[in-house]
Design a protein around this motif. Structure first.
Motif, short mmCIF file in Angstrom:
data_model
loop_
_atom_site.label_atom_id
_atom_site.label_comp_id
_atom_site.label_asym_id
_atom_site.label_seq_id
_atom_site.Cartn_x
_atom_site.Cartn_y
_atom_site.Cartn_z
N THR B 32 9.42 11.13 91.43
CA THR B 32 10.56 10.93 90.52
C THR B 32 11.83 10.55 91.27
N SER B 76 7.32 22.00 85.65
CA SER B 76 6.95 22.54 84.33
C SER B 76 6.09 23.79 84.47
N LEU B 96 14.33 24.77 84.23
CA LEU B 96 14.45 24.17 82.90
C LEU B 96 15.80 23.49 82.69
N ALA B 97 16.79 23.87 83.50
CA ALA B 97 18.11 23.23 83.39
C ALA B 97 18.13 21.87 84.06
N ALA B 99 16.72 17.99 84.99
CA ALA B 99 15.98 16.80 84.57
C ALA B 99 15.56 16.87 83.11
N SER B 100 14.42 16.24 82.78
CA SER B 100 13.90 16.20 81.41
C SER B 100 12.47 16.70 81.43
N GLY B 101 11.92 16.94 80.24
CA GLY B 101 10.54 17.40 80.15
C GLY B 101 9.57 16.46 80.86
N GLN B 102 9.79 15.14 80.71
CA GLN B 102 8.93 14.16 81.37
C GLN B 102 8.98 14.31 82.89
N LEU B 103 10.20 14.41 83.42
CA LEU B 103 10.36 14.47 84.88
C LEU B 103 9.85 15.80 85.43
N ARG B 104 10.04 16.87 84.66
CA ARG B 104 9.56 18.18 85.14
C ARG B 104 8.03 18.23 85.19
N ASN B 105 7.37 17.46 84.32
CA ASN B 105 5.91 17.39 84.38
C ASN B 105 5.42 16.66 85.62
N MET B 106 6.23 15.75 86.15
CA MET B 106 5.83 14.95 87.30
C MET B 106 6.26 15.62 88.61
N SER B 236 22.84 18.32 78.11
CA SER B 236 21.50 18.41 78.66
C SER B 236 21.22 17.20 79.53
N TYR B 237 20.20 17.32 80.37
CA TYR B 237 19.69 16.18 81.13
C TYR B 237 20.79 15.50 81.96
#
Lengths: 188, 330
Positions: B32, B76, B96-97, B99-106, B236-237
């Motif tokens: 990322t 994540s 959780l604070a 990046a975004s959900g997508q980036l945290r998964n990667m 956010s983000y």
């Protein structure tokens, strides 16, 4: 024509929406460019191309990811789901239907990414994941209700330049409710 | 983008060997940050060694009651893990604070610690930057620096470390494990990042070619009551303009133990030991918390446009410690 495999290219097979796509890729190719430019799967959109807008969101092994920062060569062996793989035949995915019913878009460019992201948000919430706006993240506190604030935070990686956020939040909420009902019926 | 070779590492030893064989090689985790930097030309590797599939994706309790977190655990999975949420809630909140959900998964834990600064001069290859091109100068000192460092910086570089996760890990005394061609090693996270001085391009104390294999959190009962608070320019983000990871153990109105680390104020997650020294044994009241913040921020050297950070951090430290003390009194 580049060789199938060399120090700068690789022959890969991408598994997308249950179909296998053999392909020789330059290692520099992102998954997003492979989908759009090589495989004609243009539902996935290119917005910022730097991981900041979410337009290119797809599911990789069931989890949402931005395809613009994922190298195609690194996607071999993973199950990729794009917006083209969401519907079952003519039956739209419940999240797609909710976006339609509630006008969760204006121009529609960010919509495939919004929908892929929302599908994952509902799964993540069902799995009990907290978010940055969850008051108490301890497992004993249980999963937070999927309020509008929770949806906005969880969807914050998907920008909408038209500003359709109000209806996007409503669409995600409705799809999440439907998902919960289905889960209850399945366990009853 | 420069053309490059790509290999998937078969195992940890193989990954380290592949990297050692090519001075222009880089490990690829979630990508990322690295893939983004390759697109802009900041990073120009000749070889990527993909480490995502190494068997370093587990979170395990250690015998002494701590946690060992593998380097390829995603953000994540780290944030969602029940034991992290139970024993180190500020770590979950910090992750959780970011990046975004997508980036945290990667994104991965190892990659998070080694991500590069988001300073706009660092990412703009058309201009000078001492971190990117040693000796070329730092335009941020007299330029756009409203989100730059107020602690531990130098005239050579005022960039901040962008990690949220690292702030909580620093507060909880995390130890980083790594592997090299000469064998394994370990470093306290507090010692991972080098002082800026006149060598901002040298960022970590890791031996050349080292692969981070995991992070170990020692047991810390105080961490069960902990909090991460992040201030940013949108809700956010976005990267922090200031953040605090804090843990507080209060008995009979007196601070028994405290942990405090600050984010987005320095080239590394900033452990606030001067503040902790003030807190320890003192009454758990607002005056103590303000004195602790002042003790830490006495060393602050703000630039013309980031002095607000000193006030912000003082208020943030007092607010978070006050909340933790109130929670303890309930």
């Amino acid at each position: 024509m580049a060789p199938a495999s060399s120090s700068t290219h690789s022959a890969v097979t991408l598994n997308i929406n249950g179909e296998k796509y053999p392909l020789s890729v330059d290692h520099r190719t992102t998954l997003l460019d492979a989908l759009r430019e090589r495989l004609d799967l243009t539902g996935t959109k290119k917005g910022c191309d730097q991981g900041q807008c979410g337009a290119c969101t797809v599911l990789i092994d069931g989890r949402r990811a931005v395809s613009c920062l994922h190298l195609a060569v690194a996607a071999e062996g993973r199950e990729i789901t794009t917006i083209e793989g969401m519907a079952e035949g003519d039956r739209l995915h419940p999240v797609q239907q909710a976006f339609l019913d509630l006008d969760g878009y204006q121009c529609g460019y960010c919509t495939p990414g919004q929908i892929c992201s929302a599908v994952a948000v509902i799964e993540e919430h069902a799995a009990g994941w907290p978010s940055a706006v969850t008051d108490d993240v301890r497992p004993e506190a249980g999963p937070p209700p999927l309020t509008a604030d929770e949806i906005r935070e969880r969807m914050s990686g998907n920008l909408c330049r038209c500003g359709a956020y109000v209806s996007i939040v409503q669409a995600v909420a409705r799809a999440a409710e439907a998902h919960e009902e289905t889960a209850k019926e399945a366990s009853a | 983008m420069r053309e490059f070779d790509y290999r998937r590492a078969p195992d940890v030893a193989g990954a380290v060997a592949l990297l050692a064989a090519d001075p222009d090689a880089r490990f690829l985790g979630g990508g990322t940050n690295l893939v983004d930097l390759m697109k802009t030309g900041v990073e120009r590797p000749a070889l990527l060694v993909d480490v995502r599939e190494l068997p370093l994706d587990r979170i395990e309790s250690t015998d002494d009651g701590g946690l060992r977190i593998g380097a390829t655990v995603t953000n994540s999975d780290l944030a969602a893990h029940p034991e992290v949420r139970r024993r180190y809630p500020a770590l979950t909140q910090a992750v959780l604070a970011g990046a975004s959900g997508q980036l945290r998964n990667m994104a991965t834990v190892g990659g998070n610690l080694l991500q590069r600064t988001r300073c706009g001069y660092f990412t703009d290859v058309a201009g000078p930057c001492n971190k990117r091109v040693p000796g070329s100068g730092c335009p941020a000192v007299e330029g756009e620096h409203h989100n730059h460092a107020v602690l531990g910086a130098s005239d050579h570089c005022v960039a901040v470390h962008p990690s949220d996760m690292g702030v909580a890990l620093t507060a909880f005394d995390a130890v980083v494990s790594y592997e090299t061609a000469d064998g394994p090693g370990a470093l306290p996270l507090a010692d991972l990042y080098l002082p800026v001085g006149d060598t901002p391009h040298r960022e970590t104390a890791l031996p050349s070619g080292a692969l981070i294999t995991g992070v170990t959190l020692p047991p810390a009962p105080v961490a069960a009551r902990s909090r991460y608070r992040k201030v940013r320019e949108r809700a956010s983000y976005a990267f922090a303009i200031g953040s605090v990871a804090a843990a507080l153990d209060v008995r009979d109105g007196v601070v028994r133990d405290a942990r405090l680390a600050l984010g987005a104020v320095a080239s590394r997650p900033w452990r606030a030991r001067a503040a902790e020294a003030v807190l320890s044994g003192a009454p758990a009241v607002g005056d103590t918390f303000a004195a602790a913040a002042d003790a830490e921020l006495a060393a602050a050297r703000p630039l013309p446009d980031n002095g607000y950070k000193v006030t912000l951090m003082r208020n943030l430290v007092v607010a978070v410690l006050t909340e933790l003390a109130e929670e303890a009194a309930r």
